[in-house]
Design a protein around this motif. Structure first.
Motif, PDB file in Angstrom:
ATOM      1  N   GLU A   1     -40.171  16.629 -11.836  1.00  0.00           N
ATOM      2  CA  GLU A   1     -40.165  16.017 -13.154  1.00  0.00           C
ATOM      3  C   GLU A   1     -40.907  14.655 -12.504  1.00  0.00           C
ATOM      4  O   GLU A   1     -40.807  14.132 -11.762  1.00  0.00           O
ATOM      5  N   LYS A   2     -41.796  14.152 -13.537  1.00  0.00           N
ATOM      6  CA  LYS A   2     -42.709  13.057 -13.172  1.00  0.00           C
ATOM      7  C   LYS A   2     -41.441  11.762 -12.984  1.00  0.00           C
ATOM      8  O   LYS A   2     -40.441  11.860 -13.592  1.00  0.00           O
ATOM      9  N   GLY A   3     -41.746  10.838 -11.692  1.00  0.00           N
ATOM     10  CA  GLY A   3     -40.578   9.923 -11.562  1.00  0.00           C
ATOM     11  C   GLY A   3     -39.883  10.267 -10.561  1.00  0.00           C
ATOM     12  O   GLY A   3     -39.160   9.243  -9.960  1.00  0.00           O
ATOM     13  N   LYS A   4     -39.670  11.682 -10.277  1.00  0.00           N
ATOM     14  CA  LYS A   4     -38.806  11.912  -9.213  1.00  0.00           C
ATOM     15  C   LYS A   4     -39.292  11.816  -7.696  1.00  0.00           C
ATOM     16  O   LYS A   4     -40.519  11.790  -7.599  1.00  0.00           O
ATOM     17  N   ASP A   5     -38.570  11.983  -6.654  1.00  0.00           N
ATOM     18  CA  ASP A   5     -38.960  11.689  -5.257  1.00  0.00           C
ATOM     19  C   ASP A   5     -38.978  13.296  -5.059  1.00  0.00           C
ATOM     20  O   ASP A   5     -38.173  14.147  -5.276  1.00  0.00           O
ATOM     21  N   VAL A   6     -39.804  13.444  -3.960  1.00  0.00           N
ATOM     22  CA  VAL A   6     -39.986  14.981  -3.298  1.00  0.00           C
ATOM     23  C   VAL A   6     -39.979  14.568  -1.691  1.00  0.00           C
ATOM     24  O   VAL A   6     -40.620  13.730  -1.550  1.00  0.00           O
ATOM     25  N   GLU A   7     -39.634  15.668  -1.096  1.00  0.00           N
ATOM     26  CA  GLU A   7     -39.883  15.566   0.269  1.00  0.00           C
ATOM     27  C   GLU A   7     -40.414  17.018   0.672  1.00  0.00           C
ATOM     28  O   GLU A   7     -39.979  18.173   0.183  1.00  0.00           O
ATOM     29  N   LEU A   8     -41.521  16.814   1.523  1.00  0.00           N
ATOM     30  CA  LEU A   8     -42.088  18.195   1.826  1.00  0.00           C
ATOM     31  C   LEU A   8     -41.959  18.218   3.396  1.00  0.00           C
ATOM     32  O   LEU A   8     -42.081  17.301   4.294  1.00  0.00           O
ATOM     33  N   ARG A   9     -41.661  19.599   3.965  1.00  0.00           N
ATOM     34  CA  ARG A   9     -41.205  19.648   5.158  1.00  0.00           C
ATOM     35  C   ARG A   9     -42.425  20.502   5.984  1.00  0.00           C
ATOM     36  O   ARG A   9     -42.813  21.266   5.823  1.00  0.00           O
ATOM     37  N   CYS A  10     -42.739  20.377   7.375  1.00  0.00           N
ATOM     38  CA  CYS A  10     -43.541  20.882   8.145  1.00  0.00           C
ATOM     39  C   CYS A  10     -42.918  20.839   9.426  1.00  0.00           C
ATOM     40  O   CYS A  10     -42.531  20.108  10.456  1.00  0.00           O
ATOM     41  N   ASP A  11     -42.981  22.212   9.865  1.00  0.00           N
ATOM     42  CA  ASP A  11     -42.445  22.721  11.420  1.00  0.00           C
ATOM     43  C   ASP A  11     -43.672  23.028  12.062  1.00  0.00           C
ATOM     44  O   ASP A  11     -44.294  24.199  11.861  1.00  0.00           O
ATOM     45  N   PRO A  12     -44.184  22.430  12.920  1.00  0.00           N
ATOM     46  CA  PRO A  12     -45.398  22.794  13.626  1.00  0.00           C
ATOM     47  C   PRO A  12     -45.121  23.807  14.819  1.00  0.00           C
ATOM     48  O   PRO A  12     -43.868  24.143  14.970  1.00  0.00           O
ATOM     49  N   ILE A  13     -46.102  24.338  15.478  1.00  0.00           N
ATOM     50  CA  ILE A  13     -46.058  25.355  16.314  1.00  0.00           C
ATOM     51  C   ILE A  13     -45.479  24.489  17.441  1.00  0.00           C
ATOM     52  O   ILE A  13     -45.793  23.476  17.749  1.00  0.00           O
ATOM     53  N   SER A  14     -44.453  25.233  18.293  1.00  0.00           N
ATOM     54  CA  SER A  14     -43.591  24.586  19.331  1.00  0.00           C
ATOM     55  C   SER A  14     -44.680  23.940  20.398  1.00  0.00           C
ATOM     56  O   SER A  14     -45.465  24.697  20.939  1.00  0.00           O
ATOM     57  N   GLY A  15     -44.495  22.966  20.886  1.00  0.00           N
ATOM     58  CA  GLY A  15     -45.265  22.319  22.022  1.00  0.00           C
ATOM     59  C   GLY A  15     -46.303  21.694  21.535  1.00  0.00           C
ATOM     60  O   GLY A  15     -47.251  20.814  22.113  1.00  0.00           O
ATOM     61  N   HIS A  16     -46.702  21.783  20.121  1.00  0.00           N
ATOM     62  CA  HIS A  16     -47.946  20.889  19.781  1.00  0.00           C
ATOM     63  C   HIS A  16     -47.572  19.755  19.290  1.00  0.00           C
ATOM     64  O   HIS A  16     -46.514  19.317  18.742  1.00  0.00           O
ATOM     65  N   THR A  17     -48.408  18.726  19.922  1.00  0.00           N
ATOM     66  CA  THR A  17     -48.243  17.247  19.935  1.00  0.00           C
ATOM     67  C   THR A  17     -48.753  16.655  18.590  1.00  0.00           C
ATOM     68  O   THR A  17     -48.374  15.535  18.213  1.00  0.00           O
TER      69      THR A  17
END
Lengths: 115, 117
Positions: free
Chosen positions: B14-30
């Motif tokens: 809903e408009k006004g709420k906070d959201v968190e988006l997650r990213c798991d990269p490929i292991s070893g990628h800097t």
């Protein structure tokens, strides 16, 4: 100066045709020029890339032509197939270890290859 | 993991709420990148991490957007007080440590489709 301009926005060709997608840039610090292919619902995937020290690179049916003096590069798809229907993005990046290594993407070209 | 993993794949908020988006990269990628793709638009750069530091935050659209990366691995993109114009697909990409001789490919996740209603 950070932009990469891509054209056309969309393209329809018959099977076997040779679609050509063009990109132009201004920043002479760009040193790496990849093309990405994106199918609906998927993330972009690297298709082919070129460095400015060569004027052409071929991988299978895909060819990049690079014109350093004009600051332009293009993607050609030989003998196009319906399975090539996707959105294509050109991109550019500066040299690594220069403090920034982000990819600047063009706005994309939606290609449809008719059977 | 085998590829870049993003979660959730879809998020309606809903408009006004906070959201968190997650990213798991490929292991070893800097290197890790966040991009935003609006409907029918290109890929808009948001932020880039090298390890845990962010040398380039220039693409963040407003101070409602923030991102962090911990342990040189997982990254979280947070959008506070979401607005309808934040609706888009948020893509994460990663690449391995660069060498002095060349470049490495950026691998993209499938994205998180955010819809703000």
């Amino acid at each position: 100066q950070q932009q990469v301009k891509q054209s056309p926005q969309s393209l329809i060709v018959q099977k076997g045709g040779i679609p050509i997608i063009n990109c132009a840039y201004e920043n002479t610090a760009f040193d790496y020029f990849p093309w990405y292919q994106q199918f609906p619902g998927k993330g972009p995937a690297l298709l082919i890339a070129i460095r400015p020290d060569v004027s052409e690179k071929k991988e299978g049916r895909f060819t990049i032509s690079f014109n350093k003096s004009a600051k332009q590069f293009s993607l050609h798809i030989m003998d196009s197939q319906p399975g090539d229907s996707a959105t294509y993005f050109c991109a550019a990046s500066t040299a690594p270890f220069s403090g920034t290594y982000k990819y600047i993407f063009g706005t994309g070209t939606r290609l449809k290859v008719l059977a | 993991g085998a590829g870049v993993s993003q979660s959730p794949s879809n998020k309606v908020t809903e408009k006004g709420k906070d959201v968190e988006l997650r990213c798991d990269p490929i292991s070893g990628h800097t290197a890790l990148y966040w991009y935003r793709q609006s409907l029918g638009q290109g890929l808009e750069f948001l932020i880039y991490f090298q390890g845990n530091s962010a040398p380039d935050k220039s693409g963040l659209p407003s101070d409602r957007f923030s991102a962090e990366r911990t342990g040189g691995s997982v990254s979280t993109l947070t959008i506070q007080r979401t607005q309808q114009e934040d609706s888009a697909v948020y893509l994460c990409a990663s690449s391995r440590k660069l060498t002095s001789t060349g470049y490495t490919e950026a691998f993209f996740g499938q994205g998180t489709r955010l819809t703000v209603v």
